[in-house]
Design an enzyme around this catalytic site. Structure first.
Site, PDB file in Angstrom:
ATOM      1  N   CYS A  67      39.846  27.137  40.677  1.00  0.00           N
ATOM      2  CA  CYS A  67      40.068  28.560  40.374  1.00  0.00           C
ATOM      3  C   CYS A  67      41.536  28.926  40.120  1.00  0.00           C
ATOM      4  O   CYS A  67      41.871  29.380  39.022  1.00  0.00           O
ATOM      5  CB  CYS A  67      39.516  29.411  41.503  1.00  0.00           C
ATOM      6  SG  CYS A  67      37.783  29.054  41.807  1.00  0.00           S
ATOM      7  N   PHE A  68      42.394  28.742  41.120  1.00  0.00           N
ATOM      8  CA  PHE A  68      43.771  29.244  40.961  1.00  0.00           C
ATOM      9  C   PHE A  68      44.464  28.698  39.709  1.00  0.00           C
ATOM     10  O   PHE A  68      44.940  29.475  38.880  1.00  0.00           O
ATOM     11  CB  PHE A  68      44.607  28.941  42.197  1.00  0.00           C
ATOM     12  CG  PHE A  68      44.341  29.838  43.381  1.00  0.00           C
ATOM     13  CD1 PHE A  68      43.347  30.804  43.338  1.00  0.00           C
ATOM     14  CD2 PHE A  68      45.089  29.735  44.543  1.00  0.00           C
ATOM     15  CE1 PHE A  68      43.095  31.631  44.424  1.00  0.00           C
ATOM     16  CE2 PHE A  68      44.855  30.553  45.635  1.00  0.00           C
ATOM     17  CZ  PHE A  68      43.854  31.493  45.584  1.00  0.00           C
TER      18      PHE A  68
END
Ligand code: UGA
Length: 473
Positions: A292-293
């Site tokens: 995600c990040f």
């Protein structure tokens, strides 16, 4: 996982504003398309709160596995929750898309939105699914709500709406609606985050969609925030970006703390006591990884660039992260007297964080690449993620490292006879190792990039302990 008080009863029996409203509505069947991390966790949560849930995935094996109540990946408590949801009859998996779409009143799209090579977000899985759903909608007589749960740039809901309208010939807002409903699930904590969300954010353009989503989330704790679709889409990106900025900031201060003989951990602990800042996500480490990040920050920056808006803060968080793995290896090299060539390093922990077998964007990859570049031999261990890490190796290593990389079954095997250890992931198992295991290191040297092993154990083992963010006073 123990059931919290009041959980697990049918949605229509729930008290509170959302429950009371829901009581007046006929029950919904919630459809979840895409049975990955998000899809499985959300299916389980909807079923947990008493909803009728039908899942679907294009992959036969995935449908079969989830349909049997078997979690396709490891996350604490997920297997138990999934198996009880399937046993209770509240969660089932449709055998084809037609029956899935026919049965579902609401379709949550939990499909991948990977990065393109330029960092921008690939939304083609969503768009292709919208085409297929549009075809099915053409023959359908009932109103359907399509909900984009996948992290996707502002404007995606509108795009999906246009595709479905074009393909079905039906009118958005009347025959069907499209809404946004981002997820805030962290791996390793999927079940709890799904059952007890910090907030439920929805982006809707009509009253019926908002009412339907309130009903879908009846029984869930946490505030319900209704926004226009583009704002809801932006909430997700901003949340991940700000969390990642906090991590990169802690990593940046860690480098300074090392230089001035301070320790970033108590420093950030004290900083975080200010309720305006908060303690979470200020733990320095090898950098942020995961699915995600890195992807979402790059996606946000690329999207903003297209809009002509630079995002220097988000960009900087990415830049710090890019160099953090090298910084960790620098610590190891300096502590080894400036030379890693020919030394054997036990790299402990390959998952991108503890309690998951996910290795996507794990910092163990760049750390391994950097160690090999500097001539080290590397022994690898992870209690859950070794196989998936091994599968990802050819993608990151341009040349086959041959015998310079070796997987070990146990951490003890990795430590025995290696020169030094580098802890990349804070698995409990490593913190629980006795001094005798660490004593087996030839150079009696441990680099802790997660601050996860006890310095007292190191002292008892007679091992030199070098911790990220901690300088010599
Ligand atoms: C993240 C967000 O936390 C979720 O809210 C969001 O829903 C999810 O992305 C997503 O977009 O789907 P996740 O990537 O599973 O969840 O994991 P995090 O716990 O956020 O950790 C991300 C990375 O930051 C990990 O590599 C972790 O080790 C690192 N991290 C986190 C630190 O280095 N220090 C910290 O203090 C916190």
């Amino acid at each position: 996982m123990p059931r919290a008080k009041g959980q697990g009863r049918p949605a229509r029996e729930k008290a509170g504003a959302r429950g009371a409203e829901a009581a007046r509505e006929p029950p919904l069947t919630l459809g979840v398309s895409g049975l990955g991390f998000v899809g499985v966790a959300m299916s389980v949560a909807f079923a947990h709160y008493g909803h009728d849930v039908v899942g679907y995935d294009v992959v036969d094996r995935r449908r079969e596995e989830v349909g049997r109540g078997h979690a396709p990946f490891f996350d604490p408590g997920l297997e138990e929750e999934l198996s009880s949801a399937v046993k209770s009859g509240r969660l089932r998996v449709a055998k084809d898309r037609e029956s899935f779409f026919r049965d579902a009143d609401v379709v949550f799209l939990c499909l991948p939105t990977p990065s393109r090579s330029d960092g921008s977000v690939e939304t083609s899985f969503l768009e292709e699914e919208a085409l297929r759903l549009g075809k099915l909608l053409r023959r359908s007589r009932s109103w359907k709500l399509i909900v984009v749960k996948s992290t996707s740039p502002p404007g995606t809901v509108r795009k999906i709406e246009r595709i479905i309208a074009g393909e079905s010939g039906k009118k958005p807002g009347e025959d069907f609606s499209v809404a946004s409903n981002p997820e805030f699930l962290a791996e390793g904590n999927l079940v709890r985050d799904a059952l007890e969300p910090s907030r439920i954010v929805v982006g809707t353009s009509d009253e019926r969609s908002e009412r339907t989503l309130r009903q879908a989330y009846s029984g869930f704790p946490g505030p319900f925030v209704a926004l226009p679709p583009t704002s809801s889409e932006l909430v997700k990106y901003s949340s991940n970006a700000l969390l990642a900025v906090k991590v990169s900031f802690a990593n940046e201060i860690a480098r300074l703390a090392e230089k001035v003989g301070s320790d970033v951990y108590p420093v950030m602990e004290a900083v975080g006591m200010d309720p305006r800042l908060g303690k979470a996500f200020l733990r320095a480490g090898p950098g942020f990884g995961g699915s995600c990040f890195p992807k979402d920050l790059k996606g946000l920056v690329a999207f903003a660039r297209q809009m002509g808006v630079p995002l220097p803060v988000t960009d900087a968080a990415l830049n710090v992260n890019e160099t953090q793995a090298r910084h960790v290896v620098d610590l190891a090299e300096t502590a080894s007297g400036g030379l890693l060539a020919g030394r054997e390093v036990a790299l402990l922990g390959l998952a991108f964080k503890r309690d998951t077998d996910d290795v996507r964007e794990s910092r163990a990859y760049p750390i391994l690449g950097e160690l090999l570049k500097r001539g080290a031999l590397v022994r690898l261990h992870d209690p859950k993620a070794a196989e998936s890490f091994r599968a990802g190796l050819p993608k990151i290593l341009s040349v086959d490292p041959g015998p310079r990389v070796r997987f070990c079954e146990t951490p003890e095997e990795a430590l025995r006879g290696a020169n030094l250890a580098l802890v990349q992931c804070d698995w409990e198992e490593y913190a629980a190792l006795p001094p005798s295991a660490w004593k087996e290191l030839k150079d009696r040297l441990v680099i802790d990039a997660r601050r996860s092993v006890d310095p007292a154990t190191m002292r008892r083992a007679g091992v030199r302990y070098v911790a990220i963010g901690k300088g010599e006073p």
